[in-house]
Design an enzyme around this catalytic site. Structure first.
Site, PDB file in Angstrom:
ATOM      1  N   ARG A 270       0.866  -1.183   0.000  1.00 54.96           N
ATOM      2  CA  ARG A 270       0.000   0.000   0.000  1.00 54.96           C
ATOM      3  C   ARG A 270       0.900   1.230   0.000  1.00 54.96           C
ATOM      4  NH1 ARG A 270       0.407   1.690   5.306  1.00 54.96           N
ATOM      5  NH2 ARG A 270       0.544   0.051   6.874  1.00 54.96           N
ATOM      6  N   HIS A 274      -1.922   3.350   6.520  1.00 53.15           N
ATOM      7  CA  HIS A 274      -2.852   2.257   6.825  1.00 53.15           C
ATOM      8  C   HIS A 274      -4.294   2.737   6.712  1.00 53.15           C
ATOM      9  CE1 HIS A 274      -4.501  -1.323   8.675  1.00 53.15           C
ATOM     10  NE2 HIS A 274      -5.111  -0.567   9.574  1.00 53.15           N
ATOM     11  N   TYR A 284       7.637   3.997  10.177  1.00 50.76           N
ATOM     12  CA  TYR A 284       7.985   2.582  10.228  1.00 50.76           C
ATOM     13  C   TYR A 284       8.401   1.996   8.874  1.00 50.76           C
ATOM     14  CZ  TYR A 284       3.022   2.304   8.832  1.00 50.76           C
ATOM     15  OH  TYR A 284       1.803   2.467   8.203  1.00 50.76           O
TER      16      TYR A 284
END
Length: 371
Positions: A270, A274, A284
């Site tokens: 993606r 999120h 991250y």
């Protein structure tokens, strides 16, 4: 006396290597859009290939506009989909109208292509109950918010399909994080035990919100988890639309022929966060990793393939883009004009007979809403 060297009962290294050999990534198109697996090419006409590309382009524009609408406060919950078009749209393209779709919260595009009006998808994002009132001829459940819960539901729906003797399947989606949930194992095990016509897709986009897939499981692939349930498993290049289509189509054929469920792991990525609810992927994910996956963009890869065949060009793509923009404009206008959801609507939809402890509140809100 020297101690005897005890021979290990299990050769762990050999065992793991043997398992890994069986789950090599299935691919048809390489990153340059070149066919590298001619024998696996699906039987699709030029018109079907163009339609698949049109839907992928449309979905990318829908994602871009949905992010903008969310930032403007005109949508509620939204999980970006850019980068996962091949995994989502090509898998759905392999289905039939009568098949039952049980999506996760990132899988609204599949619902739209399965028959959900676009304005209702926007209402769903806003939390409006009409967003979940699907057309009667649309076989689907609402996007599941509970991680992995749709896997158990899919096993049940698929068993119902089998008991009715219908020639259709139930398909579901989750992410790599969902594959760490108990519902994931329960769903594939139940469906396997009853040979239910189900297709379980894990869209491995590398990060369950923010946890790298390598820290979620010691298994080298998610696809190999199918072995424990006694069902077929396959790992697919999730940025390759043709590979995803071929894998899902074959799984569907096995299912309707009474051969039971299949677990499909699609390796994808993606590009966005999120969800739009404050997630920051730069905390991250390394920029180098993002750049590497951008080179694998499913739209770019499929576009190169179609252009080489002489069936896609800039004019075709612009038509798809403009159609998406026009549809989105009309749909958001219709969503804006739709009657606002009231507190009493929520209560009436929840209860056939109002509990005594809520009756007083109901009367208070009825009075407020009548003014």
């Amino acid at each position: 006396m020297a101690a005897k060297t005890k021979k290990a009962i299990v050769d762990v290294k050999k065992q793991f290597e043997k398992i890994a050999e069986q789950f090599q990534t299935f691919q048809i198109l390489n990153e340059e859009g070149e066919v590298v697996n001619e024998a696996a090419m699906p039987d699709l006409t030029d018109d079907q290939l163009k339609e698949l590309m049109r839907r992928m382009v449309y979905t990318r524009i829908l994602d871009q506009r949905s992010i903008s609408l969310n930032r403007q406060g005109r949508l509620g919950f939204y999980a970006p989909t850019a980068g996962q078009e091949a995994s989502q749209i090509a898998s759905h393209f392999a289905l039939e109208k009568e098949d039952f779709v049980l999506p996760g919260y990132r899988d609204v595009p599949q619902l739209i292509w399965h028959g959900l009006p676009l304005y209702q998808a926007f209402l769903f994002s806003r939390g409006h109950f009409h967003g979940n009132q699907f057309p009667e001829d649309m076989n689907a459940l609402s996007p599941q918010i509970i991680i992995g819960a749709q896997y158990v539901q899919t096993a049940g729906v698929a068993l119902g399909i089998k008991k009715r003797g219908e020639k259709s399947v139930a398909i579901t989606y989750t992410g790599d994080g969902g594959a760490s949930q108990g519902d994931f194992y329960e769903g594939i095990n139940f469906a396997g035990a009853f040979k239910a016509p189900a297709i379980f897709i894990v869209q491995n986009n590398r990060f369950a919100i923010s946890t790298p897939v390598e820290k979620q499981s010691a298994a080298r692939t998610i696809a190999q988890k199918a072995v424990a349930a006694g069902i077929p498993g396959i790992q697919v290049d999730g940025m390759d639309a043709l590979a995803v289509y071929a894998a899902v189509r074959e799984a569907r054929e096995r299912a309707v022929n009474g051969e039971g469920p299949t677990l499909i792991e699609t390796l994808t990525f993606r590009y966005g966060p999120h969800t739009m609810a404050g997630d920051d992927p730069t905390r991250y994910r390394a920029k180098e990793e993002e750049n590497e996956w951008e080179k694998k963009d499913p739209l770019v890869r499929f576009r190169k393939f179609l252009e080489a065949k002489g069936i896609w060009n800039e004019e075709e793509e612009n038509k798809a883009i403009e159609q998406a923009k026009e549809d989105i404009k009309e749909a958001i206008k219709k969503a804006d004009e739709y009657p606002k959801q009231k507190v009493t609507d929520l209560m009436n939809n929840m209860y056939e007979t109002m509990p005594y402890n809520l009756q007083e509140q109901y009367e208070i809100y009825t009075e407020k809403e009548s003014k």
